[in-house]
Design an enzyme around this catalytic site. Structure first.
Site, PDB file in Angstrom:
ATOM      1  N   GLN A 182       1.977  -8.176 -17.973  1.00  0.00           N
ATOM      2  CA  GLN A 182       1.379  -9.268 -17.201  1.00  0.00           C
ATOM      3  C   GLN A 182      -0.127  -9.265 -17.389  1.00  0.00           C
ATOM      4  OE1 GLN A 182       3.065  -9.821 -13.247  1.00  0.00           O
ATOM      5  NE2 GLN A 182       1.033 -10.123 -12.369  1.00  0.00           N
TER       6      GLN A 182
ATOM      7  N   VAL B 252       5.834   1.388 -15.798  1.00  0.00           N
ATOM      8  CA  VAL B 252       7.198   1.041 -15.383  1.00  0.00           C
ATOM      9  C   VAL B 252       7.819   0.178 -16.476  1.00  0.00           C
ATOM     10  CG1 VAL B 252       8.588  -0.236 -13.712  1.00  0.00           C
ATOM     11  CG2 VAL B 252       6.715   1.211 -12.918  1.00  0.00           C
TER      12      VAL B 252
ATOM     13  N   GLU C 257       0.824  -1.216   0.000  1.00  0.00           N
ATOM     14  CA  GLU C 257       0.000   0.000   0.000  1.00  0.00           C
ATOM     15  C   GLU C 257       0.853   1.259   0.000  1.00  0.00           C
ATOM     16  OE1 GLU C 257      -2.926  -0.286  -0.765  1.00  0.00           O
ATOM     17  OE2 GLU C 257      -3.359  -2.367  -0.248  1.00  0.00           O
TER      18      GLU C 257
END
Length: 676
Positions: free
Chosen positions: A252, A246, A222
Site C-alpha cells: 500500500q 505481514v 493502538e
C-alpha cells in the site's frame, strides 16, 4: 480507585481531530536513536516472530489480558464515566474476536482474510498489592494536555505511574495535543513507559467519544501496535517500498483517511487495491473493521514471547471454548456449581475467589421442577446460561447477565421440544449457544442462539443410543458424538458452513462417550468398554488414531475429563470401591490411576480455571456436595480428603441414559441403522 466521572460534554475550545493521527512511530524512532537496548530487543523479537510464524506455532485457546485504565483529567468532562470505559472493553473484545457487527463492509475479495485473534480483554480485578480493584485509576492533573513524550505515564510530570507492565496492559486516557488520537509503545521498550495512550474523545462509544472516532477503534489500533503490528502501509511515507512484515496485506502506498470506496488502488495492487478496512490503516472508526490471519499470527507470537507473562489462559484450561456442565468457570478463581435438590428444583453455589456463596454450606434457590441435571455454559465473563428439561420434556433456559437472573430468579424460558435426553450445550463465541438433544425418534436435534434469536430444532438424523456429547475447539466449529445401535461411537461435525457425518469411530461401549479439546483441531475421546476399562481415541488435526487405546482400570462411572493446557489431559472415574481415581497425560506418557479416596454416590465433575489448576466435585453417601482441588503443587484439603459443601442433592450426573422408547414411538421412516 473508584469514581464515576462525569463523562458528559466536550471541553470548550478543544478541537476534535478530523483525521487520524497516531504517534507510535515518533516513539519508535526516539527509542531507536536513544536506546541500544531497545534496538537489540526489537531485532530479537523480529527474529523470534519470523521463526514462530514459519513453524505455524500458536498458543492454545483464548489469551485474556488484564487491563488498567488510568484516567488523567484536568476538566470534569475529561473524567470519563465507567460506562465509557466499559464500552471500550466491549469494543476490544468484539474487534479482537472478529465478532463485530460491521464486518459486512469488508469487500468480498478480502473476506477470507478476516481472522479471530483469540485475544480478549478485561478490567483488572486485583491491584498490584493483591487488593480488589475495578481496574480504573483517576488522577486530577494540572496539565492541560499531553503529547508523545510519555509525560502522561509519570506522576513526576503530571501523569500517573503504570502498574507493573509485565502483568497489566496499562491504558492512559486524557487530553492530547496537536490533533493526536493516541500512541503505543512497541514491545521491547522500557517497562516504565509500556502501554497505550488514548485521547479521551477517541475512547469508547459513549460519553465524550466524538465522531468520526467514536466507535472505540483508536484503542483497537493502538493495541495492535502494542502487540507488534505496524501500520499497514509500512511507514515509508507515500512510497511503495515499506513493509508491515505481514504477508497477507496488500502493498500500500500510504495511509487512507475517511472511508474510501472499494477498490482504492495504489502500488500496482489492483484489481482489489488497498485493504483500507484494516484496523492498522488511518481510516475513520467506521472504516476499520478487521485484522488478517498473518496479523493475528504476529500478535500471537508477541504474546507467546516478549509478552508471555501478560495473558491469562483461563476458563477451560486449554483456552478452547469453555466446556459446559454442572460446574463451570468464567474467570480465574471463579467457580459456579449447579445441582438439583430433593424437590427437583435447581440450586446454585459459587466460589468468588475468596469464599463460597451464598455460604459454605448454602445454596441459591433457582426454582423449577427439573427432569435433568443442569447443563450450564458460559460464553463470557460474568455470563451463565443454564438448561434443563421440564416435566413436559421440553427444553428450558435461564441466564445470568452479569447483574440478575432472567427471566427471573426462579423463572425459565421455554424453548420447546419433546426431548428424550438431557441437553448438551456448547459455546464457540460471545453470545453464541448450541444445544443438542435426542427426540422421541432417537434422532439428534440441534437448537442454537445466534446472538439475537433462537433457531431450530434442526433435525440431524441418526438413531442414537446415548445422549449426545458436544465440544467446540474454535469459532464456528462443533463436534458431536453419540453411540449408535451397535454401541459404537459416531461423530458428526459442523465445519463452519455445513454438517458432516455421521462418521463411524468404532468401539463397543458400555457408556456414553466423553470428549475434550486441548487446542484447535484436536479432539480426545474417552469411553468405558464392556470390560469396564477406560479407552481413548484421538484426532490429531489430520486423522483419527486407528485403534482405541486401552488405559486400564475397572471403572464404575463415566469418565470426567478436562484439559488445562496444550497436550495435557486429566481423567477422573470411580472405582469398584466407589472411590475417586485420577489418570493423566503429561505430554509424553499416561500416569495413574491415582487413588483419591472418598465414597462417591455419583460421577465426578471436574473443571479448570487456570493452568495447572483442577477443581473436582462429587456427591457423598449423605447426598452432600464435596470438593477437592489441585493448586499446582498439591491436592487440597489432601489427596484423599474433601471439602464438604452441604446440600442434599438428587442429581449432579454428567450422563443419563436416554429413556427407553417403545417401538410405536419411533416413526417407521427412521427405523434404520445409524449411517456409517
Amino acid at each position: 480507585m473508584t469514581g464515576s466521572g462525569s463523562g458528559m460534554g466536550m471541553d470548550r475550545g478543544v478541537e476534535q481531530p478530523s483525521r487520524r493521527q497516531c504517534g507510535v512511530m515518533d516513539v519508535h524512532r526516539r527509542l531507536l536513536s536513544t536506546s541500544p537496548e531497545y534496538v537489540a530487543a526489537r531485532s530479537a523479537l523480529e527474529n523470534a516472530t519470523t521463526q514462530y510464524v514459519a513453524r505455524q506455532q500458536r498458543f492454545a485457546g483464548i489469551a485474556r489480558i488484564p487491563v488498567v485504565v488510568h484516567i488523567l483529567w484536568n476538566t470534569a468532562a475529561q473524567n470519563i464515566s465507567q460506562a465509557q470505559i466499559d464500552s471500550q472493553i466491549e469494543v476490544l473484545n468484539r474487534d479482537f474476536r472478529a465478532t463485530n457487527t460491521d464486518l459486512g463492509i469488508v469487500p468480498a475479495p478480502f473476506t477470507g482474510l478476516v481472522a479471530d485473534s483469540r485475544i480478549e480483554f478485561y478490567l483488572a480485578t486485583e491491584d498490584p498489592a493483591g487488593n480488589p480493584t475495578d481496574g480504573v485509576t483517576r488522577t486530577q492533573t494540572t496539565r492541560t494536555s499531553f503529547s508523545t513524550d510519555d509525560a502522561i505515564k509519570s506522576s513526576a510530570s503530571g501523569g500517573i505511574d503504570p502498574w507493573p507492565t509485565d502483568r497489566y496492559l496499562n491504558m492512559w486516557v486524557g487530553q492530547l495535543s496537536g490533533g493526536l488520537l493516541g500512541y503505543a509503545q512497541f514491545p521491547g521498550g522500557p517497562a516504565e513507559t509500556d502501554g497505550v495512550v488514548i485521547l479521551h474523545s477517541g475512547f469508547g462509544t459513549t460519553g465524550t467519544a466524538a465522531a468520526p472516532f467514536d466507535l472505540g477503534r483508536t484503542t483497537t489500533h493502538e493495541i495492535g501496535h502494542y502487540l507488534n503490528l505496524f501500520h499497514i502501509w509500512g511507514d515509508d511515507g507515500t512510497g511503495c517500498s515499506g513493509s508491515d512484515e505481514v504477508a497477507d496485506t496488500p502493498n500500500q502506498g500510504g495511509p487512507n483517511f475517511g472511508v474510501p470506496t472499494f477498490p482504492k488502488l495504489s502500488c500496482n495492487n489492483g484489481p482489489n487495491g488497498d485493504l483500507w478496512v484494516n484496523y492498522m490503516d488511518y481510516t475513520d472508526d467506521r472504516g476499520m473493521v478487521m485484522f488478517t490471519n498473518d496479523q493475528v499470527a504476529r500478535m500471537e507470537a508477541c504474546l507467546d514471547t516478549v509478552r508471555s507473562s501478560l495473558p491469562d489462559f483461563s476458563g477451560s484450561g486449554a483456552g478452547t471454548p469453555t466446556p459446559a456442565g454442572p460446574v463451570v468457570s468464567w474467570d480465574s478463581g471463579r467457580l459456579d456449581a449447579f445441582v438439583l435438590g430433593t424437590d427437583s428444583a435447581m440450586y446454585h453455589k459459587w466460589w468468588d475467589g475468596s469464599a463460597w456463596g451464598p455460604s459454605a454450606g448454602g445454596y441459591e434457590y433457582m426454582g423449577g421442577i427439573c427432569m435433568s441435571a443442569p447443563e450450564v455454559a458460559s460464553w463470557g465473563p460474568n455470563r451463565l446460561d443454564a438448561f434443563v428439561l421440564g416435566t413436559d420434556h421440553g427444553l428450558y433456559h435461564k441466564w445470568w447477565d452479569g447483574s440478575a437472573w432472567a427471566p427471573s430468579d426462579t423463572g425459565y424460558e421455554a424453548l420447546g421440544g419433546i426431548c428424550m435426553s438431557p441437553p448438551r450445550v456448547a459455546t464457540w463465541g460471545p453470545d453464541r449457544l448450541d444445544a443438542f438433544v435426542l427426540g422421541t425418534d432417537r434422532a439428534l436435534y440441534h437448537k442454537w442462539w445466534d446472538g439475537s434469536q433462537w433457531n431450530g430444532f434442526e433435525y440431524l438424523g441418526g438413531i442414537c443410543m446415548s445422549e449426545p456429547e458436544v465440544v467446540a475447539w474454535g469459532p464456528d466449529r462443533l463436534d458431536v458424538f453419540v453411540l449408535g445401535t451397535d454401541n459404537a461411537v459416531y461423530h458428526k461435525w459442523w465445519d463452519g458452513s455445513q454438517w458432516n457425518g455421521f462418521e463411524y469411530l468404532g468401539g463397543v461401549c458400555a457408556g456414553p462417550p466423553t470428549a475434550v479439546a486441548w487446542g484447535p483441531d484436536r479432539l480426545d475421546l474417552f469411553v468405558i468398554g464392556t470390560d469396564s476399562a477406560l479407552y481413548h481415541k484421538w484426532f490429531d488435526g489430520t486423522s483419527w488414531s486407528t485403534d482405541w487405546e486401552n488405559l486400564g482400570g475397572i471403572c464404575t462411572s463415566a469418565p470426567s475429563v478436562v484439559s488445562w493446557g496444550p497436550d495435557r489431559l486429566d481423567v477422573f472415574v470411580l472405582g469398584t470401591d466407589s472411590a475417586l481415581y485420577h489418570k493423566w497425560w503429561d505430554g509424553s506418557q499416561w500416569n495413574g490411576f491415582e487413588y483419591m479416596g472418598g465414597i462417591c454416590k455419583d460421577e465426578p465433575r471436574v473443571t479448570s480455571w487456570a493452568s495447572d489448576r483442577l477443581d473436582v466435585f462429587v456427591i457423598g453417601t449423605d447426598g452432600g456436595l464435596y470438593h477437592k482441588w489441585w493448586d499446582g503443587s498439591a491436592w487440597g484439603p489432601s489427596i484423599t480428603d474433601y471439602e464438604p459443601l452441604g446440600g442434599v442433592i438428587s442429581d449432579f450426573k454428567l450422563d443419563q441414559p436416554a429413556p427407553d422408547m417403545m417401538p410405536e414411538q419411533m416413526p417407521s421412516s427412521i427405523e434404520k441403522e445409524m449411517p456409517i
